[in-house]
Enzyme design. Structure first.
Site, PDB file in Angstrom:
ATOM      1  N   GLN A 218       0.823  -1.198   0.000  1.00 29.87           N
ATOM      2  CA  GLN A 218       0.000   0.000   0.000  1.00 29.87           C
ATOM      3  C   GLN A 218       0.864   1.257   0.000  1.00 29.87           C
ATOM      4  O   GLN A 218       1.872   1.335   0.695  1.00 29.87           O
ATOM      5  CB  GLN A 218      -0.904  -0.005   1.237  1.00 29.87           C
ATOM      6  CG  GLN A 218      -2.125   0.866   1.108  1.00 29.87           C
ATOM      7  CD  GLN A 218      -3.250   0.427   2.053  1.00 29.87           C
ATOM      8  OE1 GLN A 218      -3.290  -0.727   2.479  1.00 29.87           O
ATOM      9  NE2 GLN A 218      -4.154   1.324   2.363  1.00 29.87           N
TER      10      GLN A 218
ATOM     11  N   SER B 260       4.059  -6.394   2.905  1.00 26.84           N
ATOM     12  CA  SER B 260       2.693  -6.344   3.444  1.00 26.84           C
ATOM     13  C   SER B 260       1.706  -6.905   2.421  1.00 26.84           C
ATOM     14  O   SER B 260       1.739  -8.091   2.109  1.00 26.84           O
ATOM     15  CB  SER B 260       2.354  -4.909   3.858  1.00 26.84           C
ATOM     16  OG  SER B 260       1.129  -4.859   4.553  1.00 26.84           O
ATOM     17  N   LEU B 261       0.827  -6.077   1.878  1.00 22.85           N
ATOM     18  CA  LEU B 261      -0.106  -6.498   0.832  1.00 22.85           C
ATOM     19  C   LEU B 261       0.616  -7.252  -0.283  1.00 22.85           C
ATOM     20  O   LEU B 261       0.089  -8.217  -0.851  1.00 22.85           O
ATOM     21  CB  LEU B 261      -0.798  -5.259   0.255  1.00 22.85           C
ATOM     22  CG  LEU B 261      -1.441  -5.407  -1.120  1.00 22.85           C
ATOM     23  CD1 LEU B 261      -2.694  -6.246  -1.023  1.00 22.85           C
ATOM     24  CD2 LEU B 261      -1.746  -4.050  -1.724  1.00 22.85           C
TER      25      LEU B 261
ATOM     26  N   ARG C  18      -9.343  -8.791   2.840  1.00 22.40           N
ATOM     27  CA  ARG C  18      -8.354  -8.183   3.733  1.00 22.40           C
ATOM     28  C   ARG C  18      -8.593  -6.670   3.829  1.00 22.40           C
ATOM     29  O   ARG C  18      -8.589  -6.093   4.920  1.00 22.40           O
ATOM     30  CB  ARG C  18      -6.955  -8.466   3.188  1.00 22.40           C
ATOM     31  CG  ARG C  18      -5.794  -7.873   3.994  1.00 22.40           C
ATOM     32  CD  ARG C  18      -4.496  -8.192   3.265  1.00 22.40           C
ATOM     33  NE  ARG C  18      -3.303  -7.936   4.059  1.00 22.40           N
ATOM     34  CZ  ARG C  18      -2.579  -6.832   3.988  1.00 22.40           C
ATOM     35  NH1 ARG C  18      -2.951  -5.854   3.177  1.00 22.40           N
ATOM     36  NH2 ARG C  18      -1.487  -6.693   4.723  1.00 22.40           N
TER      37      ARG C  18
ATOM     38  N   HIS D 177      -0.438  -3.632  11.000  1.00 20.35           N
ATOM     39  CA  HIS D 177       0.643  -4.445  11.576  1.00 20.35           C
ATOM     40  C   HIS D 177       0.879  -4.137  13.055  1.00 20.35           C
ATOM     41  O   HIS D 177       2.006  -4.004  13.515  1.00 20.35           O
ATOM     42  CB  HIS D 177       1.921  -4.292  10.753  1.00 20.35           C
ATOM     43  CG  HIS D 177       1.742  -4.708   9.329  1.00 20.35           C
ATOM     44  ND1 HIS D 177       1.594  -6.025   8.967  1.00 20.35           N
ATOM     45  CD2 HIS D 177       1.623  -3.984   8.191  1.00 20.35           C
ATOM     46  CE1 HIS D 177       1.414  -6.095   7.661  1.00 20.35           C
ATOM     47  NE2 HIS D 177       1.415  -4.875   7.175  1.00 20.35           N
TER      48      HIS D 177
ATOM     49  N   GLN E  76       0.233 -12.195   9.685  1.00 19.16           N
ATOM     50  CA  GLN E  76       0.872 -11.004   9.126  1.00 19.16           C
ATOM     51  C   GLN E  76       0.199  -9.696   9.550  1.00 19.16           C
ATOM     52  O   GLN E  76       0.871  -8.695   9.789  1.00 19.16           O
ATOM     53  CB  GLN E  76       0.888 -11.101   7.593  1.00 19.16           C
ATOM     54  CG  GLN E  76       1.747 -10.063   6.907  1.00 19.16           C
ATOM     55  CD  GLN E  76       1.113  -9.551   5.622  1.00 19.16           C
ATOM     56  OE1 GLN E  76       0.038  -8.975   5.638  1.00 19.16           O
ATOM     57  NE2 GLN E  76       1.792  -9.774   4.512  1.00 19.16           N
TER      58      GLN E  76
END
Length: 293
Positions: free
Chosen positions: A10, A88-89, A113, A196, A245
């Site tokens: 992102q 991440s993503l 998500r 996170h 995650q």
């Protein structure tokens, strides 16, 4: 000599992303139209002509970056990764690239998500901040000393660049203490919530059911996962790490270091932007990097 492929997360979005790909590649156009059907709205309209503000909506941003990365990968000939990772993503994109997830399943999970994270943000108003110029251990220590609020290290991007995440008051307090400790900058980020961090627990529980119900295939190469920066080839373990995650930090610095230790001699970033190429250069200064975007 191993070729590592990495996929952005992102923040890499921009207005017009994927438009040339859609117009110039017939297979890419088919993928984009399939995505519109799966999502139930024409995400391509927002990707190709939306404003920056429209692209920042989590339900658009995450699938848009995933689509740009995965469709680029799937329509570029000759890409054979020896190892993959995503920020991440971007880990979902990486898992499509190494055949753990199908395009369709990957997109459905990313959409779920994004929706789950948005709901978690609404439950707990929260934020993130970028901290520059301090050792990771100092940032971790100062965050741990703050009581009564949630604030944790969230993204280990490269040496001297760490993002913290938590409640608004917790992050604000940490920023003041980090600047007093010598940080060059401690800058609040324009994000929807504390990604996170433990505040994403509601999203984690929501996404867990969707991930557990999805078939994960046998990978064609190791994926270095965010939660501990280690390589995995076991589908069940990959699945569990992906569930964890959302509430765990993104250990990108350690991921790149471990990929280099594992034999990576070239990093190719696939997707919008060049952020990961820049981070790789700061982590492994002599590394060959390039991008497909």
């Amino acid at each position: 000599m191993s070729h590592a492929f990495v996929f952005p997360g992102q923040g890499a979005q921009f207005s017009g992303m994927g438009k040339n790909l859609y117009e110039q590649n017939h297979l890419a156009k088919e993928y984009f139209e399939q995505a519109n059907e799966i999502l139930g709205f024409r995400i391509t309209d927002t990707m190709f002509g939306g404003t920056d503000e429209e692209l920042k909506q989590t339900n658009v941003t995450q699938p848009a970056i995933f689509l740009h990365s995965v469709i680029l990968f799937n329509t570029t000939e000759g890409l054979v990764p020896d190892m993959v990772a995503g920020h991440s993503l971007g880990e979902f994109s990486a898992l499509v690239a190494n055949k753990v997830l199908s395009f369709e399943d990957g997109l459905r999970l990313v959409a779920k998500r994004a929706a789950a994270m948005q709901r978690a943000c609404e439950i707990n108003p929260s934020t993130m901040a970028a901290v520059l110029g301090l050792e990771d251990s100092i940032v971790e220590k100062i965050c741990a000393e703050i009581t009564g609020e949630v604030v944790v290290a969230a993204n280990y991007n490269c040496p001297g660049q760490l993002v913290i995440s938590g409640s608004i008051a917790g992050v604000q307090e940490a920023c003041e203490k980090l600047k007093a400790a010598g940080a060059k900058r401690a800058l609040m980020l324009q994000v929807g919530g504390a990604f996170h961090s433990p505040l994403m627990e509601p999203a984690k529980e929501e996404l867990k059911a969707a991930i557990e119900a999805t078939t994960f295939g046998t990978p064609t190469c190791p994926v270095y996962q965010n939660v501990d920066a280690k390589p995995y080839t076991d589908a069940a373990t990959i699945k569990q790490n992906l569930i964890n995650q959302l509430t765990s930090p993104v250990r990108w610095t350690q991921t790149v270091q471990n990929m280099v230790a594992g034999g990576a001699t070239r990093f190719t970033e696939v997707g919008p932007g060049t952020v990961l190429q820049g981070l790789v250069k700061k982590i492994a200064k002599e590394m060959v990097t390039d991008g497909i975007n």
